[in-house]
Scaffold this motif. Structure first.
Motif, short mmCIF file in Angstrom:
data_model
loop_
_atom_site.label_atom_id
_atom_site.label_comp_id
_atom_site.label_asym_id
_atom_site.label_seq_id
_atom_site.Cartn_x
_atom_site.Cartn_y
_atom_site.Cartn_z
N PHE A 50 24.09 74.15 39.60
CA PHE A 50 25.23 73.68 40.37
C PHE A 50 26.54 74.28 39.86
N LEU A 51 26.78 74.23 38.55
CA LEU A 51 28.06 74.69 38.00
C LEU A 51 28.23 76.20 38.14
N VAL A 52 27.16 76.96 37.90
CA VAL A 52 27.27 78.41 38.03
C VAL A 52 27.52 78.81 39.47
N GLY A 53 26.88 78.12 40.41
CA GLY A 53 27.12 78.42 41.81
C GLY A 53 28.56 78.13 42.22
N ILE A 54 29.10 76.97 41.79
CA ILE A 54 30.50 76.65 42.09
C ILE A 54 31.44 77.64 41.44
N ARG A 77 34.24 84.85 43.71
CA ARG A 77 34.29 85.50 45.02
C ARG A 77 35.71 85.47 45.59
N HIS A 78 36.37 84.32 45.48
CA HIS A 78 37.73 84.22 45.99
C HIS A 78 38.66 85.17 45.24
N LEU A 79 38.48 85.27 43.93
CA LEU A 79 39.31 86.18 43.13
C LEU A 79 39.08 87.63 43.51
N VAL A 80 37.82 88.02 43.70
CA VAL A 80 37.50 89.40 44.07
C VAL A 80 38.11 89.75 45.42
N ARG A 81 37.94 88.86 46.38
CA ARG A 81 38.46 89.16 47.72
C ARG A 81 39.98 89.14 47.75
N THR A 82 40.60 88.27 46.96
CA THR A 82 42.06 88.29 46.87
C THR A 82 42.55 89.59 46.26
N THR A 83 41.84 90.09 45.24
CA THR A 83 42.21 91.36 44.63
C THR A 83 42.10 92.50 45.63
N VAL A 84 41.04 92.49 46.41
CA VAL A 84 40.87 93.53 47.44
C VAL A 84 42.00 93.46 48.46
N THR A 107 31.92 80.75 43.44
CA THR A 107 32.83 80.68 44.58
C THR A 107 34.24 81.07 44.16
N GLY A 108 34.65 80.66 42.94
CA GLY A 108 35.95 81.08 42.43
C GLY A 108 36.01 82.58 42.17
N GLY A 161 14.22 78.79 36.89
CA GLY A 161 15.49 79.46 36.61
C GLY A 161 15.91 80.41 37.72
N LEU A 162 14.97 80.80 38.60
CA LEU A 162 15.34 81.67 39.71
C LEU A 162 16.35 81.01 40.63
N TRP A 163 16.36 79.69 40.67
CA TRP A 163 17.28 79.00 41.57
C TRP A 163 18.73 79.17 41.13
N VAL A 164 18.94 79.46 39.87
CA VAL A 164 20.30 79.75 39.42
C VAL A 164 20.84 80.98 40.14
N TYR A 165 19.98 81.99 40.31
CA TYR A 165 20.41 83.22 41.01
C TYR A 165 20.62 82.95 42.50
N VAL A 166 19.84 82.01 43.05
CA VAL A 166 20.06 81.65 44.45
C VAL A 166 21.43 81.01 44.62
N ALA A 167 21.79 80.09 43.70
CA ALA A 167 23.11 79.45 43.75
C ALA A 167 24.23 80.46 43.54
N VAL A 168 24.02 81.40 42.63
CA VAL A 168 25.02 82.44 42.40
C VAL A 168 25.21 83.28 43.66
N SER A 169 24.12 83.64 44.32
CA SER A 169 24.23 84.44 45.54
C SER A 169 24.96 83.67 46.63
N ALA A 170 24.65 82.38 46.77
CA ALA A 170 25.34 81.58 47.79
C ALA A 170 26.84 81.49 47.50
N GLY A 171 27.19 81.27 46.24
CA GLY A 171 28.61 81.19 45.90
C GLY A 171 29.32 82.52 46.01
N ALA A 172 28.59 83.63 45.84
CA ALA A 172 29.23 84.95 45.83
C ALA A 172 29.46 85.51 47.21
N VAL A 173 28.64 85.12 48.21
CA VAL A 173 28.75 85.76 49.51
C VAL A 173 29.15 84.83 50.64
N LEU A 174 28.88 83.54 50.51
CA LEU A 174 29.16 82.62 51.62
C LEU A 174 30.62 82.19 51.61
N PRO A 175 31.20 81.92 52.77
CA PRO A 175 32.55 81.35 52.81
C PRO A 175 32.58 80.00 52.09
#
Length: 400
Positions: free
Chosen positions: A145-149, A155-162, A152-153, A92-106
């Protein structure tokens, strides 16, 4: 931006750590040696630290990409080591890895990093743990896979708000600068010529004073006339700056109602077809300000609707402003206060009229138990006010 926002953000991020219950339970069961348990706790703490660092610090913006990539690499290494050294509960730790990748990577990097993380998790689960590929793919693999994807949405929403917040601050600063420039231009146009003329005539009068006192007196009289005209111009300009406008008050009403927690239905701008003169527009603007102030302070309303329409009456076209709320309404037998009395006088001075009524429902929504209040203000749109033509102000009930 401040400690309160930091606490709120950390709270929202910390909620999702509840999904680490499986690894924590595995460590608490005590089925391993003391060394393995200690290494497990140490690895889990390091993993949580890397995860919080990535998601907390770099979701909104990234200032140092090498540090981000290094932290993300450490997160992948810790997840791989813990998954290989422990059992299936640690996948289950890999879920957090996918979340981190979706949250910070372009986005262009996240679209291949998240599937790669999912594939690596499946490979470790099948190869090292001996789990069934189909069970892993349908369970943790799909979730990873789904949580990571999805992140990404987010992250896009947060950066658009900023970016929107920064753009709003920039627009406000530019508007303030433009207003200062306009004020400087107006003052230069109003006073530049007058002050230059006063200076010139003062020097002239000083030269004429010893030998030609009569001509010097004429120059002093001219100076007085120019000074008086300059004073009149400045007063007129200041009056124009202080004049209320409908667009400004509509924007202010929307802000005040929203800040008070009241759902506001306020038009973005006044109708272009309805353009009263400055005095009548100011009268309606004062009515809107007074009505919204009463709603915010006294009504206890949940909803408030502001409408602005051009109507045709028997006395001619009028511009009608209505402010309606679903609050408690006025107390029985309570008369108009000084604010409404002043509004009535202000509207009557420009040929308009004011009407107030209770028991209405704002925007079709109602509270149980009655209440509600409606304020209606109208001003004529004809070039000449109705009272100047010898006619009565337009009747409020005669709209077409």
């Amino acid at each position: 931006m401040n400690r309160r926002q930091a606490r709120v953000k950390m709270g929202w991020i910390g909620i999702w750590l509840v999904f680490m219950a499986a690894p924590v339970k595995d460590l608490l069961d005590g089925g391993r040696s003391g060394t393995a348990t200690a290494l497990g706790w140490l690895g889990l703490a390091a993993f949580v630290g890397c995860y919080l660092t990535l998601v907390f610090r770099y979701t909104a913006r990234v200032l140092h990409w090498p540090r981000v990539h290094a932290t993300l690499g450490a997160l992948v290494a810790l997840a791989a080591a813990l998954s290989l050294g422990m059992d299936l509960a640690w996948l289950g730790l890999w879920v957090y890895v996918a979340v981190s990748a979706g949250a910070v990577l372009p986005m262009r990097q996240a679209v291949w990093a998240i599937p790669a993380v999912t594939a690596l998790m499946l490979a470790i689960g099948v190869g090292a743990q001996g789990a069934g590929l189909l069970d892993l793919a349908c369970g943790i693999g799909v979730t990873t896979f789904l949580v990571g994807i999805a992140m990404t949405g987010v992250r896009h929403l947060v950066r658009t708000t900023v970016q929107l917040r920064q753009a709003r601050a920039t627009v406000a600063q530019l508007a303030a600068n433009e207003e200062r420039l306009r004020l400087a231009r107006d003052l230069h146009d109003l006073l530049g010529h007058s002050l230059s003329l006063i200076t010139l005539k003062s020097e002239l009068a000083g030269r004429m004073l010893p030998g030609h006192p009569d001509r010097a007196a004429q120059q002093v009289a001219d100076i007085e006339q120019v000074s008086r005209q300059a004073l009149v111009d400045v007063r007129a300009a200041v009056t124009g700056y202080r004049r209320l406008t409908l667009p400004g008050q509509l924007a202010g009403a929307r802000t005040a109602l929203t800040a008070a927690g009241i759902e506001a239905a306020v038009p973005l701008e006044a109708p272009e077809a309805a353009a009263p003169d400055e005095e009548r527009e100011a009268a309606l603007a004062w009515a809107l300000r007074e009505a919204v102030t009463n709603v915010v302070r006294h009504s206890g309303a949940e909803h408030c609707a502001v409408t602005l329409h051009r109507r045709q009456t028997l006395a001619g076209p009028v511009l009608e402003l209505a402010v309606e709320d679903d609050g408690v309404g006025p107390a029985p037998g309570c008369g108009h206060g000084n604010g409404l009395t002043g509004l009535t006088e202000r509207l009557e001075a420009v040929g308009g009229a004011l009407e107030v009524a209770s028991g209405h429902r704002a925007a079709g929504r109602a509270r149980t138990g009655g209440g509600g209040f409606r304020l209606t203000a109208r001003v004529p749109l004809d070039p000449e006010p109705a009272r100047e033509r010898g006619a009565a102000p337009p009747a409020l009930g005669s709209s077409a």
